[in-house]
Design an enzyme around this catalytic site. Structure first.
Site, short mmCIF file in Angstrom:
data_model
loop_
_atom_site.label_atom_id
_atom_site.label_comp_id
_atom_site.label_asym_id
_atom_site.label_seq_id
_atom_site.Cartn_x
_atom_site.Cartn_y
_atom_site.Cartn_z
N SER A 132 1.00 -1.34 -0.08
CA SER A 132 0.01 -0.19 -0.17
C SER A 132 0.86 1.27 -0.20
O SER A 132 1.88 1.19 -0.97
CB SER A 132 -0.87 -0.02 1.24
N ASP A 198 -7.53 -4.58 -7.24
CA ASP A 198 -7.17 -3.92 -6.42
C ASP A 198 -7.13 -2.36 -7.03
O ASP A 198 -6.46 -1.95 -7.90
CB ASP A 198 -5.73 -4.25 -5.98
N HIS A 327 -6.74 -6.21 -2.04
CA HIS A 327 -5.64 -5.41 -1.62
C HIS A 327 -4.98 -5.88 -0.42
O HIS A 327 -3.96 -5.62 0.05
CB HIS A 327 -6.20 -3.92 -1.49
#
Length: 611
Positions: A132, A198, A327
């Site tokens: 991330s 994602d 994700h």
């Protein structure tokens, strides 16, 4: 080649990929720590893994102070000196300011720099990793390492090149990032894993203003892993992001395909598009065990949009849920995919990708087509991939054309070099002989000068339009040839300029008239040899002399005179400039003899002038 194991192809151990992924998620559990450090022993080449946690605060994703629609800012060239265009010096890379600020704080306040230096000293393989927004920090850490260990200090030949492995990373830099990294041959150090749905790798293609209302809610879900059913706004968030991704990729595709529609320019005059672009090697997880490896950044950009489309009958809420699930699910996805080793390397087939999902193809083409079907790529998507492959091939064709001119350039330079030697034998300086233009030899040298200008201007125009491979400005043979050309021919350009008194109408040569073919080639050398910008200006020597001579104010210009004398002495000692300017009747010698006696006695050039 289809079927080649992933680790062998990208030169990264698959166990290291799994380890980096696991640690990246572990780092999220310690957000108060700037990074986690893991040492992997028991190997011939010990590894040190620096892992950065992500942030679930919108302020760490988009800066509200940058003044830019997408929160970008120019990079700090003290930290990242390579992130710029060499020739077009005004083209400095833009980076997401929030991500940069977070990394700069780690660099400033933590022990990170000391730990990296220790790993370098101990000759360990350094790996930077993150998931991330932690991935964005890992990327910046890798760029910082490359610039300060491989670029600024190129003689550190024993340094082991780093690796950057990211999972679900957002985009953080503009088109200068992939351009610079390919030029430096650093692009293959960056490995990015992303999943099909994602949304995070696509987020920064949207302006913060369009997602502000739902973005923090989205981040809160990622942080708390709360059930999707309690957050209806996720679907709206997903749709808004993908609409912006479509705008960016459609515009990029039109440019790749050479569209001349004036509407393109009109649209971009009032619709701002995200500057962020992918770079490095992307590994797209299809969701059923297949891995699609892509290095072409234009192709990756198109895949960010087309691989994330709704299937027939699929609801937007379902895809929104998948984007959150994926994700957070990289560990499980990679475990299965690395075990299956169903890998497709798409770059080899970009120009020939099947245009139909049910195309009649066999062998490796069939395997590629199956992977594209798993990604849900439409005919339009496949056309965009072909365009990306064709654009890269066109750049390579342009380079082959330029390379075919290389022999002609060398032959014409040899003629001018012989002319220069002839001037010395006649006891008349090279510069002054050409400036006077008394016989046929001067005329023929002038013809070669003009012909060479045309050949080099063609190269520079291609570079300005990004029509040559990004690696071109880093090619050693062209840097050397450009330096030779500049030293031999620019003095003739300067002589021609002042012979016709163009400075009286246009102004000083260096300010108003110096061609880009000399500016570019000078910057190539300065960048390659890690020299200060402007320090390789030996070919401009005569322009400095002409301006000082025309001003005729030695008292006011003494600082410039001393600097010029110091530079000239060094250039002569290193053989970067000839000694013919010291001949008694040269423009330089006549001007220097008019300088104050006290200055001449103490001048570093006195030894040359007296001899």
């Amino acid at each position: 080649m289809v079927g080649e194991r992933l680790g062998e192809r990208i030169k990264v151990r698959e166990e290291l990929i799994k380890k980096a992924c696991s640690l990246s998620f572990k780092a999220h559990k310690s957000p108060g720590k700037p990074y986690l450090l893991e040492k992997v022993r028991g190997r011939a080449l010990p590894e040190v893994i620096f892992v950065f946690s992500g942030s679930w605060s919108i302020g760490d994703w988009f800066s509200s102070t940058s003044g830019k629609a997408f929160g970008e800012t120019k990079v700090d060239l003290d930290l990242f000196p390579s992130l710029r265009n060499i020739g077009n010096v005004d083209e400095v890379a833009a980076v997401n300011e929030a991500f940069f600020r977070r990394f700069a704080e780690i660099l400033r306040t933590s022990s990170f720099k000391n730990e990296v230096n220790k790993a370098v000293t101990d000759k360990k393989q350094i790996v930077f990793a993150g998931h991330s927004s932690g991935a964005a920090t890992a990327i910046l850490a890798t760029l910082w390492f490359l610039d300060h260990n491989l670029h600024v200090q190129p003689n550190k030949t024993q340094i082991i090149t780093p690796l950057c492995i990211t999972f679900g990373s957002p985009l953080l830099g503009d088109r200068i990032f992939p351009h610079s990294l390919r030029r430096e041959n650093w692009d293959n150090f960056f490995i990015h894993f992303i999943t099909k749905h994602d949304i995070v790798p696509r987020i920064t293609l949207s302006p913060p203003s369009s997602i502000q209302q739902d973005f923090q809610k989205f981040l809160n879900i990622l942080k708390t892993k709360s059930p999707i059913t309690t957050h209806e706004n996720v679907s709206n968030f997903f749709v808004t992001v993908m609409k912006n991704v479509q705008s960016v990729t459609s515009h990029a595709a039109c440019n790749m395909m050479g569209s001349t529609n004036p509407l393109l320019q009109t649209i971009t005059s009032f619709v701002q598009l995200s500057p962020y672009r992918p770079f490095g090697t992307y590994i797209l997880c299809s969701g059923n065990g297949k891995l699609v490896v892509v290095e072409n950044s234009d192709a990756v950009l198109q895949l960010l949009f087309y691989s994330c489309q709704l299937k027939s009958g699929q609801e937007i809420e379902e895809v929104g849920y998948e984007s959150l699930k994926e994700h957070s699910g990289y560990e499980n996805e990679l475990e299965g995919s690395l075990e299956m080793q169903n890998v497709v390397y798409l770059d080899n087939y970009l120009k020939e990708v099947p245009l139909s999902s049910d195309a009649s193809v066999v062998g490796e083409a069939a395997t590629v087509n199956a992977a594209l079907n798993d990604l849900g790529l439409s005919t339009r998507a496949r056309l965009c991939l072909r365009a990306a492959g064709e654009l890269q091939e066109q750049k390579q064709r342009n380079e082959r054309k330029i390379n075919s001119n290389k022999k002609e350039i060398e032959e014409k330079l040899k003629i001018i070099q012989d002319y220069q030697k002839g001037c010395t034998l006649r006891k008349v300086g090279y510069y002054d002989t050409f400036k006077i233009q008394k016989d046929d030899r001067d005329f023929h040298a002038n013809v070669r000068r003009v012909e060479l200008a045309g050949l080099w201007d063609e190269i520079i125009e291609m570079l300005k339009r990004y029509e040559l491979p990004d690696e071109f400005e880093g090619r050693k043979e062209w840097i050397e040839l450009g330096t030779k050309y500049r030293r031999l021919v620019e003095p003739l350009d300067i002589a021609n300029y002042y012979r016709h008194s163009k400075n009286e109408d246009t102004g000083p040569y260096l300010v108003k008239a110096r061609p880009k073919r000399y500016r570019y080639t000078q910057r190539w050398r300065e960048h390659a040899e890690r020299m200060a910008q402007g320090s390789s200006s030996e070919s401009c020597f005569w322009a400095e002399v002409e301006e000082l001579k025309s001003r005729n104010k030695p008292d006011e210009d003494m600082g410039k005179i001393l600097e010029l004398e110091k530079d000239l002495s060094a250039w002569v000692e290193r053989g970067e400039i000839g000694r013919d300017m010291f001949l008694g009747e040269s423009t330089f010698a006549k001007w220097w003899r008019e300088l104050p006696e006290g200055h001449k006695r103490g001048s570093c050039l006195a030894q040359f002038m007296n001899n």
